[in-house]
Design a protein around this motif. Structure first.
Motif, short mmCIF file in Angstrom:
data_model
loop_
_atom_site.label_atom_id
_atom_site.label_comp_id
_atom_site.label_asym_id
_atom_site.label_seq_id
_atom_site.Cartn_x
_atom_site.Cartn_y
_atom_site.Cartn_z
N ARG A 107 0.95 -1.16 0.30
CA ARG A 107 0.09 0.17 -0.06
C ARG A 107 0.88 1.30 0.00
O ARG A 107 0.60 1.89 -0.79
CB ARG A 107 -0.98 -0.11 1.42
CG ARG A 107 -2.07 1.27 1.41
CD ARG A 107 -2.84 1.14 2.28
NE ARG A 107 -3.63 -0.50 2.16
CZ ARG A 107 -4.62 -0.58 1.27
NH1 ARG A 107 -5.06 0.22 0.54
NH2 ARG A 107 -4.95 -1.83 1.20
N THR A 145 0.91 3.96 -3.14
CA THR A 145 0.44 5.52 -2.85
C THR A 145 1.79 6.55 -2.63
O THR A 145 1.32 7.79 -2.66
CB THR A 145 -0.32 5.46 -1.63
OG1 THR A 145 0.39 5.04 -0.31
CG2 THR A 145 -1.56 4.69 -1.76
N ALA A 199 -1.32 6.42 -8.40
CA ALA A 199 -2.26 5.58 -7.96
C ALA A 199 -3.67 6.04 -8.02
O ALA A 199 -4.10 7.21 -7.62
CB ALA A 199 -1.85 5.56 -6.25
N TRP A 200 -4.39 5.08 -8.55
CA TRP A 200 -5.89 5.62 -9.17
C TRP A 200 -6.80 4.67 -8.31
O TRP A 200 -6.75 3.47 -8.34
CB TRP A 200 -6.05 5.54 -10.40
CG TRP A 200 -5.25 6.52 -11.28
CD1 TRP A 200 -4.25 6.57 -11.77
CD2 TRP A 200 -5.88 7.63 -11.68
NE1 TRP A 200 -3.73 7.42 -12.42
CE2 TRP A 200 -4.82 8.47 -12.48
CE3 TRP A 200 -7.07 8.47 -11.66
CZ2 TRP A 200 -4.70 9.65 -13.24
CZ3 TRP A 200 -7.23 9.61 -12.49
CH2 TRP A 200 -6.16 10.22 -13.10
N ARG A 201 -7.58 5.38 -7.34
CA ARG A 201 -8.76 4.43 -6.74
C ARG A 201 -10.14 4.46 -7.32
O ARG A 201 -10.61 5.49 -7.83
CB ARG A 201 -8.97 4.97 -5.30
CG ARG A 201 -9.93 4.20 -4.63
CD ARG A 201 -9.95 4.85 -3.17
NE ARG A 201 -8.80 4.86 -2.18
CZ ARG A 201 -8.34 3.90 -1.84
NH1 ARG A 201 -8.93 2.66 -1.71
NH2 ARG A 201 -7.06 3.90 -1.33
N SER A 207 -14.20 3.52 -7.94
CA SER A 207 -15.37 3.65 -6.95
C SER A 207 -16.66 3.40 -8.06
O SER A 207 -16.42 3.62 -9.05
CB SER A 207 -15.57 4.83 -6.36
OG SER A 207 -15.60 5.88 -7.18
N VAL A 240 -7.17 -0.42 -6.35
CA VAL A 240 -6.18 0.63 -6.53
C VAL A 240 -5.23 0.31 -7.54
O VAL A 240 -4.63 -0.79 -7.40
CB VAL A 240 -5.37 1.27 -5.32
CG1 VAL A 240 -4.39 2.10 -5.66
CG2 VAL A 240 -6.39 1.80 -4.26
N ALA A 300 -6.20 4.01 -16.23
CA ALA A 300 -6.67 3.63 -14.84
C ALA A 300 -8.11 2.85 -15.10
O ALA A 300 -8.09 1.86 -14.51
CB ALA A 300 -6.88 4.79 -13.86
N VAL A 320 -12.70 6.46 -11.45
CA VAL A 320 -11.40 6.53 -10.79
C VAL A 320 -10.86 7.86 -10.64
O VAL A 320 -11.25 8.93 -11.15
CB VAL A 320 -10.25 5.87 -11.74
CG1 VAL A 320 -10.66 4.42 -12.07
CG2 VAL A 320 -10.29 6.54 -13.10
N SER A 348 -5.47 8.68 -6.01
CA SER A 348 -5.44 8.57 -4.40
C SER A 348 -4.42 9.50 -4.14
O SER A 348 -3.30 9.72 -4.57
CB SER A 348 -4.72 7.33 -4.20
OG SER A 348 -5.78 6.32 -4.19
#
Length: 91
Positions: A36, A40, A48-50, A52, A61, A70, A85, A88
């Protein structure tokens, strides 16, 4: 964190497990934390792309150079092409 540092930290966690200085659950938690942090705090052209927006993609991620890339990586991993995306943020 660079790749070499991450690998060294994972090697340390494995060594502690092999010597009986830690248990499997603790070693797993440490390795997850290392990954992690690596993702990040990545120093390079990628971010880093999260993901949802869909339960299958929620919280995924990926490292990518752009929002489009991403989304493509998330779609490949979890089969959700419409996932949102966001970058982060480093804390």
């Amino acid at each position: 964190m660079d790749r070499i540092s991450a690998l060294r930290n994972v090697e340390e966690a494995l060594g502690e497990l092999e010597r009986g200085e830690t248990d499997l659950a603790s070693a797993e938690a440490r390795v997850c934390s290392i990954l992690r942090t690596y993702a990040t705090e990545y120093d390079g052209e990628l971010a880093a792309w999260r993901a949802s927006g869909d339960p299958a993609a929620e919280g995924v991620v990926v490292l990518a150079a752009s929002e489009r890339e991403a989304r493509e990586r998330v779609a490949t991993l979890v089969g959700v092409p419409e996932a949102r995306v966001t970058v982060s943020r480093r804390e």
